[in-house]
Design a protein around this motif. Structure first.
Motif, PDB file in Angstrom:
ATOM      1  N   SER A 241       1.965  -3.438  -0.003  1.00 42.74           N
ATOM      2  CA  SER A 241       3.106  -2.728  -0.215  1.00 42.74           C
ATOM      3  C   SER A 241       3.787  -3.126   1.075  1.00 42.74           C
ATOM      4  CB  SER A 241       3.107  -1.497  -0.636  1.00 42.74           C
ATOM      5  OG  SER A 241       2.207  -1.311  -1.913  1.00 42.74           O
ATOM      6  N   VAL A 242       5.229  -3.156   1.007  1.00 41.79           N
ATOM      7  CA  VAL A 242       5.926  -3.298   2.219  1.00 41.79           C
ATOM      8  C   VAL A 242       7.074  -2.274   2.022  1.00 41.79           C
ATOM      9  CG1 VAL A 242       7.551  -4.874   3.660  1.00 41.79           C
ATOM     10  CG2 VAL A 242       5.534  -5.837   2.507  1.00 41.79           C
ATOM     11  N   TYR A 243       7.390  -1.464   3.171  1.00 36.84           N
ATOM     12  CA  TYR A 243       8.183  -0.226   3.066  1.00 36.84           C
ATOM     13  C   TYR A 243       9.058  -0.237   4.276  1.00 36.84           C
ATOM     14  CZ  TYR A 243       4.460   1.478  -0.053  1.00 36.84           C
ATOM     15  OH  TYR A 243       3.486   1.613  -1.023  1.00 36.84           O
ATOM     16  N   PRO A 244      10.280   0.347   4.044  1.00 39.16           N
ATOM     17  CA  PRO A 244      11.212   0.431   5.332  1.00 39.16           C
ATOM     18  C   PRO A 244      10.525   1.278   6.401  1.00 39.16           C
ATOM     19  CG  PRO A 244      12.384   1.024   3.263  1.00 39.16           C
ATOM     20  CD  PRO A 244      10.646   0.770   3.182  1.00 39.16           C
ATOM     21  N   ALA A 245      10.831   0.878   7.773  1.00 37.42           N
ATOM     22  CA  ALA A 245      10.014   1.745   8.881  1.00 37.42           C
ATOM     23  C   ALA A 245      10.507   3.155   8.688  1.00 37.42           C
ATOM     24  CB  ALA A 245      10.696   0.954   9.863  1.00 37.42           C
ATOM     25  N   GLY A 246       9.684   4.047   8.934  1.00 39.54           N
ATOM     26  CA  GLY A 246      10.054   5.560   8.951  1.00 39.54           C
ATOM     27  C   GLY A 246       9.675   6.325   7.631  1.00 39.54           C
ATOM     28  N   LYS A 247       9.469   5.196   6.505  1.00 41.96           N
ATOM     29  CA  LYS A 247       9.382   6.008   5.105  1.00 41.96           C
ATOM     30  C   LYS A 247       8.006   6.127   4.941  1.00 41.96           C
ATOM     31  CE  LYS A 247      13.654   5.902   3.955  1.00 41.96           C
ATOM     32  NZ  LYS A 247      14.293   7.133   3.547  1.00 41.96           N
ATOM     33  N   TYR A 248       7.321   6.918   5.725  1.00 43.33           N
ATOM     34  CA  TYR A 248       5.765   6.686   5.655  1.00 43.33           C
ATOM     35  C   TYR A 248       5.339   7.745   4.364  1.00 43.33           C
ATOM     36  CZ  TYR A 248       5.651   4.822  10.371  1.00 43.33           C
ATOM     37  OH  TYR A 248       5.914   4.089  11.328  1.00 43.33           O
ATOM     38  N   HIS A 249       6.345   8.526   3.848  1.00 47.66           N
ATOM     39  CA  HIS A 249       5.895   9.143   2.510  1.00 47.66           C
ATOM     40  C   HIS A 249       5.818   8.095   1.509  1.00 47.66           C
ATOM     41  CE1 HIS A 249      10.356   8.815   2.426  1.00 47.66           C
ATOM     42  NE2 HIS A 249      10.244   8.865   0.871  1.00 47.66           N
ATOM     43  N   TYR A 250       6.290   7.055   1.828  1.00 43.55           N
ATOM     44  CA  TYR A 250       6.032   5.834   0.577  1.00 43.55           C
ATOM     45  C   TYR A 250       4.554   5.681   0.621  1.00 43.55           C
ATOM     46  CZ  TYR A 250      11.014   4.902  -0.186  1.00 43.55           C
ATOM     47  OH  TYR A 250      12.166   5.270  -0.246  1.00 43.55           O
TER      48      TYR A 250
ATOM     49  N   SER B  33       6.187  -4.916  11.236  1.00 44.73           N
ATOM     50  CA  SER B  33       6.724  -6.176  11.349  1.00 44.73           C
ATOM     51  C   SER B  33       7.181  -6.301  12.858  1.00 44.73           C
ATOM     52  CB  SER B  33       7.934  -6.325  10.546  1.00 44.73           C
ATOM     53  OG  SER B  33       9.028  -5.501  10.674  1.00 44.73           O
ATOM     54  N   SER B  34       7.375  -7.464  13.207  1.00 45.86           N
ATOM     55  CA  SER B  34       7.811  -7.756  14.636  1.00 45.86           C
ATOM     56  C   SER B  34       9.118  -7.361  15.138  1.00 45.86           C
ATOM     57  CB  SER B  34       7.861  -9.432  14.703  1.00 45.86           C
ATOM     58  OG  SER B  34       8.892  -9.918  13.724  1.00 45.86           O
ATOM     59  N   ASN B  35      10.119  -7.035  13.844  1.00 41.69           N
ATOM     60  CA  ASN B  35      11.408  -6.519  14.429  1.00 41.69           C
ATOM     61  C   ASN B  35      11.289  -4.921  14.341  1.00 41.69           C
ATOM     62  OD1 ASN B  35      11.494  -6.227  11.796  1.00 41.69           O
ATOM     63  ND2 ASN B  35      12.930  -7.863  11.528  1.00 41.69           N
ATOM     64  N   GLY B  36      10.194  -4.545  13.692  1.00 41.43           N
ATOM     65  CA  GLY B  36      10.104  -2.937  13.540  1.00 41.43           C
ATOM     66  C   GLY B  36      10.680  -2.463  12.169  1.00 41.43           C
ATOM     67  N   ASP B  37      11.251  -3.247  11.468  1.00 42.07           N
ATOM     68  CA  ASP B  37      12.229  -2.815  10.283  1.00 42.07           C
ATOM     69  C   ASP B  37      11.183  -2.398   9.229  1.00 42.07           C
ATOM     70  OD1 ASP B  37      14.369  -3.142  11.681  1.00 42.07           O
ATOM     71  OD2 ASP B  37      14.874  -5.197  10.719  1.00 42.07           O
ATOM     72  N   THR B  38      10.031  -2.807   9.231  1.00 48.05           N
ATOM     73  CA  THR B  38       9.247  -2.594   7.935  1.00 48.05           C
ATOM     74  C   THR B  38       7.835  -2.348   8.376  1.00 48.05           C
ATOM     75  OG1 THR B  38       8.691  -4.970   7.454  1.00 48.05           O
ATOM     76  CG2 THR B  38      10.596  -4.406   6.203  1.00 48.05           C
ATOM     77  N   VAL B  39       7.193  -1.738   7.281  1.00 45.58           N
ATOM     78  CA  VAL B  39       5.688  -1.429   7.459  1.00 45.58           C
ATOM     79  C   VAL B  39       4.938  -2.097   6.332  1.00 45.58           C
ATOM     80  CG1 VAL B  39       4.017   0.475   7.517  1.00 45.58           C
ATOM     81  CG2 VAL B  39       6.121   0.746   8.804  1.00 45.58           C
ATOM     82  N   THR B  40       3.700  -2.795   6.586  1.00 43.71           N
ATOM     83  CA  THR B  40       3.067  -3.482   5.724  1.00 43.71           C
ATOM     84  C   THR B  40       1.707  -2.418   5.316  1.00 43.71           C
ATOM     85  OG1 THR B  40       3.651  -5.500   6.144  1.00 43.71           O
ATOM     86  CG2 THR B  40       1.836  -5.276   5.031  1.00 43.71           C
ATOM     87  N   PHE B  41       1.393  -1.997   4.117  1.00 42.41           N
ATOM     88  CA  PHE B  41       0.535  -1.128   3.909  1.00 42.41           C
ATOM     89  C   PHE B  41      -0.622  -1.777   2.862  1.00 42.41           C
ATOM     90  CE2 PHE B  41      -1.663   1.747   0.674  1.00 42.41           C
ATOM     91  CZ  PHE B  41      -2.426   2.593   1.661  1.00 42.41           C
ATOM     92  N   VAL B  42      -1.869  -2.230   3.357  1.00 37.19           N
ATOM     93  CA  VAL B  42      -2.989  -2.714   2.490  1.00 37.19           C
ATOM     94  C   VAL B  42      -4.054  -1.878   2.342  1.00 37.19           C
ATOM     95  CG1 VAL B  42      -4.290  -4.845   2.080  1.00 37.19           C
ATOM     96  CG2 VAL B  42      -2.221  -4.951   3.147  1.00 37.19           C
ATOM     97  N   PRO B  43      -4.605  -1.285   1.110  1.00 40.89           N
ATOM     98  CA  PRO B  43      -5.638  -0.513   0.867  1.00 40.89           C
ATOM     99  C   PRO B  43      -7.003  -1.239   0.985  1.00 40.89           C
ATOM    100  CG  PRO B  43      -4.693  -0.699  -1.132  1.00 40.89           C
ATOM    101  CD  PRO B  43      -3.765  -1.472  -0.310  1.00 40.89           C
ATOM    102  N   LYS B  44      -7.613  -1.525   2.224  1.00 39.25           N
ATOM    103  CA  LYS B  44      -8.639  -2.373   2.147  1.00 39.25           C
ATOM    104  C   LYS B  44      -9.932  -2.007   1.420  1.00 39.25           C
ATOM    105  CE  LYS B  44      -9.471  -4.379   6.149  1.00 39.25           C
ATOM    106  NZ  LYS B  44      -9.797  -4.406   7.563  1.00 39.25           N
ATOM    107  N   VAL B  45     -10.367  -0.798   1.292  1.00 35.93           N
ATOM    108  CA  VAL B  45     -11.536  -0.389   0.769  1.00 35.93           C
ATOM    109  C   VAL B  45     -11.113   1.067  -0.398  1.00 35.93           C
ATOM    110  CG1 VAL B  45     -13.825   0.717   1.095  1.00 35.93           C
ATOM    111  CG2 VAL B  45     -13.096  -0.799   2.791  1.00 35.93           C
ATOM    112  N   VAL B  46     -11.272   0.541  -1.481  1.00 38.91           N
ATOM    113  CA  VAL B  46     -10.915   1.567  -2.577  1.00 38.91           C
ATOM    114  C   VAL B  46     -12.105   2.032  -3.359  1.00 38.91           C
ATOM    115  CG1 VAL B  46      -9.733   1.852  -4.542  1.00 38.91           C
ATOM    116  CG2 VAL B  46      -8.619   0.371  -2.979  1.00 38.91           C
TER     117      VAL B  46
END
Length: 421
Positions: free
Chosen positions: A239-248, A271-284
């Motif tokens: 999932s890719v979310y806007p930076a600062g939207k950690y509640h997502y 991301s390199s420009n700090g605009d987005t955050v990538t979230f990956v559930p590695k172990v479920v």
């Protein structure tokens, strides 16, 4: 070669020695056997009584018996729903001295049924959908653990009631392989094999007249692929979310919790420009509600049962003066949870006569009572206490239930499976 029993529990060999190992399994006398419905198997399988336990005994060659025994032990250690391995018996010989095939012994899964027994009465399409859901969840859990089944089918699965749904258990691991991680090709092979096997099994049911006219064997067999892929994608997608939207991220984790899974390990990258955050559930890990209920109350249930009991526990706690809603897993909540078990759950279940419960365990009995309470309250348009619910449930519901009928049949020594609702 002398008779040898390799067992997980030191108490089992002494009990198992009482069984007639000098006879081929097909010739075992009725006094050793338990009349339970059996599924289709390429091997000879019988249910027998060993001490206070009912066990499944399967004849097969020594190498696959030992291999399956170890695989089932590994699956048990990682929490995968599968039959519980008890022992492997080798060195068998008949009265004439001729060698007999070794056997694998597993514990009978209480309250479970092979799919053919469930189809002895025509299942509604919605029930067949629930079976497919349960099998898809089992397959996803196996693949998350790195287990390639190699022979996924309805025949190699046992089903237990789970609060209106079903829980699926692996019953045959003979063709399985355990890896650190499965490739996409390995997973797709398992899924395609499951589709082919299920279509064949459903066509066989259709030919015997046991399938509801509205059930299309090919469509239902193919459905397992869609259900599997939907669940796998939800559990593993990036999932890719806007930076600062950690509640997502928290919302995504909560959605996984609602599906019955915990995120044990995750990867979060900016991301390199700090605009987005990538979230990956590695172990479920599966069993979110099971673990929460076990931690709070000590009750060990199926996942859907746990979700339902937790809802009832929370509703009950909200009526208590010492409830602290901001401390869901704190010490005060644990005290209330144990009080709920002691004052509500156990007395309510004990009020239901054992002979009417059939194969239902305590959690499934309580779920049935909650369902009946909702029905009675809707009909009366006001709240009804559990005591009256139990009385009506015992008088009008359980005597006509399939579980009670099955209990009566077992007591009379029949080999009849209960009809499904």
């Amino acid at each position: 070669m002398a008779l040898q029993i390799s067992a997980t529990n030191p108490e089992h060999p002494a009990v198992l020695l009482e069984l007639p190992w000098h006879l081929p399994l097909e010739e075992w006398p009725e006094k050793y056997l338990v009349p339970l419905p059996r599924g289709i198997s390429r091997h000879v399988v019988r249910y027998a009584r060993a001490g206070a336990e009912v066990v499944a005994v399967k004849e097969l060659a020594e190498r696959p018996a030992t291999r399956e025994y170890e695989l089932l032990r590994t699956l048990a250690r990682v929490g995968i729903p599968a039959v519980d391995p008890l022992a492997v018996v080798t060195g068998r010989s008949g009265s004439d001295g001729e060698p007999l095939e070794p056997v694998l012994i597993t514990r009978h899964l209480n309250g479970s049924l092979p799919y053919r027994s469930m189809f002895e009465t025509t299942l509604r399409p919605t029930t067949v959908h629930r079976l497919m859901d349960a099998l898809a969840v089992l397959l996803v859990r196996l693949h998350l653990a790195g287990f390639a089944w190699g022979d996924c089918s309805l025949s190699n699965t046992l089903f237990r009631r789970d609060a209106g749904a079903y829980a699926a258990y692996l019953v045959d691991a003979e063709t399985g392989e355990l890896h650190r991680r499965l490739s996409t090709g390995q997973r797709e092979y398992d899924i395609d094999l499951a589709r082919v096997n299920i279509i064949g099994e459903m066509l066989d049911l259709e030919a015997s007249g046991a399938l509801h006219p509205s059930v299309d064997p090919i469509a239902f067999g193919t459905e397992i692929c869609r259900r599997y892929h939907d669940l796998w994608t939800e559990l593993t997608r990036t999932s890719v979310y806007p930076a600062g939207k950690y509640h997502y991220i928290d919302r995504r984790i909560r959605r996984l919790n609602d599906l019955g899974f915990d995120v044990a390990e995750m990867q979060i990258q900016h991301s390199s420009n700090g605009d987005t955050v990538t979230f990956v559930p590695k172990v479920v890990d599966a069993g979110h509600h099971q673990r929460q209920l076990l931690r709070l109350t000590g009750l060990d249930t199926e996942e859907n049962q746990a979700r339902r009991l937790l809802n009832d526990l929370e509703s009950w706690m909200a009526t208590q003066e010492d409830y602290a809603p901001g401390d869901p897993l704190g010490a005060r909540t644990e005290v209330l949870a144990h009080r709920w078990v002691r004052e509500v759950f156990r007395p309510t279940v004990r009020a239901v006569p054992q002979q009417l419960r059939g194969a239902m365990d305590a959690a499934e009995v309580y779920h049935g009572l909650l369902e009946h309470r909702w029905y009675l309250c809707e009909r009366a348009q006001h709240d009804i206490g559990l005591e009256k619910v139990v009385e009506d449930f015992v008088t009008h519901v359980l005597p006509q239930s399939p579980e009670a009928a099955n209990e009566t049949g077992a007591a009379q020594g029949t080999d009849q499976a209960p009809p499904s609702r």
